[in-house]
Design a protein around this motif. Structure first.
Motif, PDB file in Angstrom:
ATOM      1  N   ALA A  74     -35.386  44.831 -40.550  1.00  0.00           N
ATOM      2  CA  ALA A  74     -34.289  45.059 -41.020  1.00  0.00           C
ATOM      3  C   ALA A  74     -34.215  45.889 -42.354  1.00  0.00           C
ATOM      4  CB  ALA A  74     -33.086  44.225 -40.584  1.00  0.00           C
ATOM      5  N   ASN A  75     -34.634  45.114 -43.083  1.00  0.00           N
ATOM      6  CA  ASN A  75     -34.680  45.413 -44.643  1.00  0.00           C
ATOM      7  C   ASN A  75     -35.477  46.749 -44.577  1.00  0.00           C
ATOM      8  OD1 ASN A  75     -34.433  44.747 -47.366  1.00  0.00           O
ATOM      9  ND2 ASN A  75     -36.330  44.450 -47.352  1.00  0.00           N
ATOM     10  N   GLU A  77     -35.734  49.156 -42.774  1.00  0.00           N
ATOM     11  CA  GLU A  77     -35.242  50.202 -41.964  1.00  0.00           C
ATOM     12  C   GLU A  77     -34.890  51.330 -43.157  1.00  0.00           C
ATOM     13  OE1 GLU A  77     -34.662  50.476 -38.658  1.00  0.00           O
ATOM     14  OE2 GLU A  77     -34.293  52.800 -38.733  1.00  0.00           O
ATOM     15  N   LEU A  78     -34.292  50.881 -44.334  1.00  0.00           N
ATOM     16  CA  LEU A  78     -33.758  51.924 -45.248  1.00  0.00           C
ATOM     17  C   LEU A  78     -34.799  52.546 -46.009  1.00  0.00           C
ATOM     18  CD1 LEU A  78     -31.656  52.978 -47.223  1.00  0.00           C
ATOM     19  CD2 LEU A  78     -32.164  50.919 -48.803  1.00  0.00           C
ATOM     20  N   ASN A  81     -36.374  55.368 -43.850  1.00  0.00           N
ATOM     21  CA  ASN A  81     -35.440  56.748 -43.931  1.00  0.00           C
ATOM     22  C   ASN A  81     -35.523  57.474 -45.327  1.00  0.00           C
ATOM     23  OD1 ASN A  81     -34.802  56.390 -41.414  1.00  0.00           O
ATOM     24  ND2 ASN A  81     -32.831  55.408 -41.770  1.00  0.00           N
ATOM     25  N   PHE A 212     -32.406  59.526 -49.487  1.00  0.00           N
ATOM     26  CA  PHE A 212     -31.321  58.347 -50.035  1.00  0.00           C
ATOM     27  C   PHE A 212     -30.053  59.214 -50.460  1.00  0.00           C
ATOM     28  CE2 PHE A 212     -30.508  54.581 -51.297  1.00  0.00           C
ATOM     29  CZ  PHE A 212     -29.790  54.317 -52.492  1.00  0.00           C
ATOM     30  N   ALA A 214     -28.303  60.960 -48.203  1.00  0.00           N
ATOM     31  CA  ALA A 214     -27.706  61.128 -47.074  1.00  0.00           C
ATOM     32  C   ALA A 214     -26.572  59.799 -47.180  1.00  0.00           C
ATOM     33  CB  ALA A 214     -28.537  60.965 -45.925  1.00  0.00           C
ATOM     34  N   TYR A 215     -27.264  58.930 -47.881  1.00  0.00           N
ATOM     35  CA  TYR A 215     -26.174  57.601 -47.916  1.00  0.00           C
ATOM     36  C   TYR A 215     -24.812  57.560 -48.617  1.00  0.00           C
ATOM     37  CZ  TYR A 215     -29.936  55.528 -45.050  1.00  0.00           C
ATOM     38  OH  TYR A 215     -30.560  55.086 -44.480  1.00  0.00           O
ATOM     39  N   LEU A 225     -28.846  46.969 -54.908  1.00  0.00           N
ATOM     40  CA  LEU A 225     -29.784  47.075 -53.420  1.00  0.00           C
ATOM     41  C   LEU A 225     -31.129  46.864 -53.513  1.00  0.00           C
ATOM     42  CD1 LEU A 225     -29.587  48.132 -50.468  1.00  0.00           C
ATOM     43  CD2 LEU A 225     -29.929  50.367 -51.386  1.00  0.00           C
ATOM     44  N   PHE A 228     -31.915  43.116 -54.111  1.00  0.00           N
ATOM     45  CA  PHE A 228     -31.893  42.430 -52.776  1.00  0.00           C
ATOM     46  C   PHE A 228     -33.152  42.868 -51.853  1.00  0.00           C
ATOM     47  CE2 PHE A 228     -29.736  40.077 -49.941  1.00  0.00           C
ATOM     48  CZ  PHE A 228     -29.471  40.651 -48.896  1.00  0.00           C
ATOM     49  N   ASN A 232     -35.735  40.267 -49.999  1.00  0.00           N
ATOM     50  CA  ASN A 232     -35.922  40.454 -48.639  1.00  0.00           C
ATOM     51  C   ASN A 232     -37.395  40.414 -48.174  1.00  0.00           C
ATOM     52  OD1 ASN A 232     -33.047  40.129 -48.577  1.00  0.00           O
ATOM     53  ND2 ASN A 232     -32.688  42.152 -47.975  1.00  0.00           N
TER      54      ASN A 232
END
Lengths: 293, 164
Positions: A74-75, A77-78, A81, A212, A214-215, A225, A228, A232
């Protein structure tokens, strides 16, 4: 005169020393064999119990691995992209191993992979090491790159608190890098593991990455972020490395126990043959002695 | 006449009673892929859900399918997941990040989360009092900062458990 007598005496002594030590040599060999047998039996007990311990720890480690892996996916995924455009930036290598040995090739696998990666990226890249075993190996090959080392991690299932503490110290250390590469051992199967790596972007390289933009987010979020995300990724890698190590330890102790029981069989055979030979020799002495009378 | 007025005024009042996030319209067909993961437990792994309400630092927000990509830090609060229909599950989350990705995926990495039923009001009260004591006491700045974070957490938790 004196010389001839001494010369004559020496062969006699040798002949004399031939008969008694024959039995004495057998006895010494038998005593040695007995000692060896006892020590190999003890070793077999130790390696068997270490294998049992590693098996029970492995069950727990594999459960933690399942959730830890999902957490890491999950971590990641960022980062999937937001891959940055330019490669070949300064990298910081974080090597994850542990303090304890007797686990097969775990530590050397991750150390070898790190050496190769450092050579390929930039021979001056800073390296931070978790675990005394890898520290010993890498301080022999690339001592000048080592920036920070950690120990007392990996004794039990790693927790998020461990990963967060390591991440915190990495950020406080003030080393210069654009991305962080975490080297760890991936749990491939019950029989094997392989060295693998996770790359984590830092705040600056995240901001510059094209994906990045896009976010939507608040401005001050990027630093938190990146910190963190590093914690992770470290957690996921620590948990997987721990599972791989426990598995490797179980396999190593299993083959050590098998070798020890093979050795016990061989030594037992040798001991029995030796014992029977010395009994036969004694009997022969008695019988020839008796028949000489 | 008055009956009609009563009815219309009742109809105007009902939207307030519908809890936040529950639509009164037809079922939403699109779903968003949710991965709600904790370090020691994966609650949802790429599960299709209708809506997720999170307690972001900038305020509460509801995330539906095809939400614009965004990155939100979470404050201690409730994450509610509505899978389909009206069934929803709530967890109290200690903190983390929620990221909506361009490919209709929502990943929430939380450090700790538990269903509201798992908390005991007694324990919350005791810990809240402890955190208040340290904040007001004379420890180091670091201890006080930690206690302030704990205080924020316990207050949010107490509020969440009380208004279950």
């Amino acid at each position: 005169m004196l010389a001839r007598r001494t010369l004559a005496r020496i062969p006699a002594q040798q002949v004399v020393s031939g008969a008694a030590p024959q039995n004495a040599r057998n006895m010494a060999t038998l005593r040695e064999l007995e000692l060896r047998l006892k020590s190999v039996r003890n070793i077999e007990k130790i390696t068997k119990s270490m294998k049992m311990i590693a098996s029970t720890r492995l069950a727990k480690a594999q459960r933690a691995l399942q959730s830890g892996k999902q957490y890491g996916i999950a971590n990641a995924e960022l980062f999937a992209n937001t891959t940055p455009e330019e490669v070949g930036k300064r990298k910081l290598f974080v090597v994850l191993s542990s303090d304890k040995g007797l686990c097969g090739g775990i530590h050397s696998s991750v150390s070898k992979a790190t050496r190769a990666a450092v050579k390929e990226a930039d021979p001056e890249s800073p390296v931070m090491i978790v675990g005394d075993k890898s520290k010993a190996q890498l301080s022999r090959s690339i001592p000048q790159n080592i920036a920070l080392t950690f120990n007392q991690i990996g004794r039990d299932i790693p927790t998020f608190a461990d990963a967060a503490a390591v991440a915190d110290l990495i950020f406080k250390s003030g080393a210069k890098y654009d991305s962080i590469v975490i080297m760890y051992n991936k749990f491939v199967s019950a029989l094997s593991f392989e060295a693998s790596s996770i790359e984590v972007q830092t705040e600056t390289s995240l901001r510059e990455a094209p994906g990045f933009q896009a976010y939507e987010m608040e401005d001050d979020v990027v630093k938190d972020l990146s910190e963190f995300a590093l914690a992770n990724a470290l957690y996921a890698a620590l948990v997987e490395g721990h599972a791989a190590e426990t598995n490797a330890r179980r396999n190593a102790m299993d083959s050590a126990s098998k070798n020890a029981s093979d050795m016990i069989g061989r030594l037992q055979m040798q001991f029995n043959r030796g014992r029977q030979a010395s009994i036969t020799n004694e009997l022969v002495d008695i019988i020839t002695g008796a028949s000489a009378l | 006449m008055s009956a009609l007025r009563l009815l219309s005024s009742a109809a105007r009042r009902t939207p307030k009673s519908i809890p936040l996030g529950r639509r009164g319209y037809a079922e939403v067909a699109d779903k968003i892929k949710l991965s709600l993961v904790l370090p020691h437990q994966a609650i949802f792994t790429s599960a299709d859900v209708t809506q997720v309400n999170i307690a972001a630092a900038t305020g509460d927000m509801g995330i539906l399918a095809n939400h614009v990509p965004s990155i939100e830090p979470l404050r201690p609060g409730i994450v509610e997941v509505i899978e389909s229909g009206n069934a929803s599950k709530k967890w109290f989350v200690s903190g983390g990040f929620a990221t909506v990705h361009p490919n209709n995926k929502l990943t929430i990495n939380a450090v700790e989360a538990a269903p509201l039923e798992a908390f005991s009001a007694e324990a919350i009260r005791t810990n809240l009092a402890e955190a208040q004591r340290i904040t007001a006491g004379n420890g180091t700045e670091e201890q006080k900062a930690e206690a302030r974070i704990e205080l924020e957490f316990y207050e949010a938790l107490q509020h969440a458990v009380a208004t279950k």
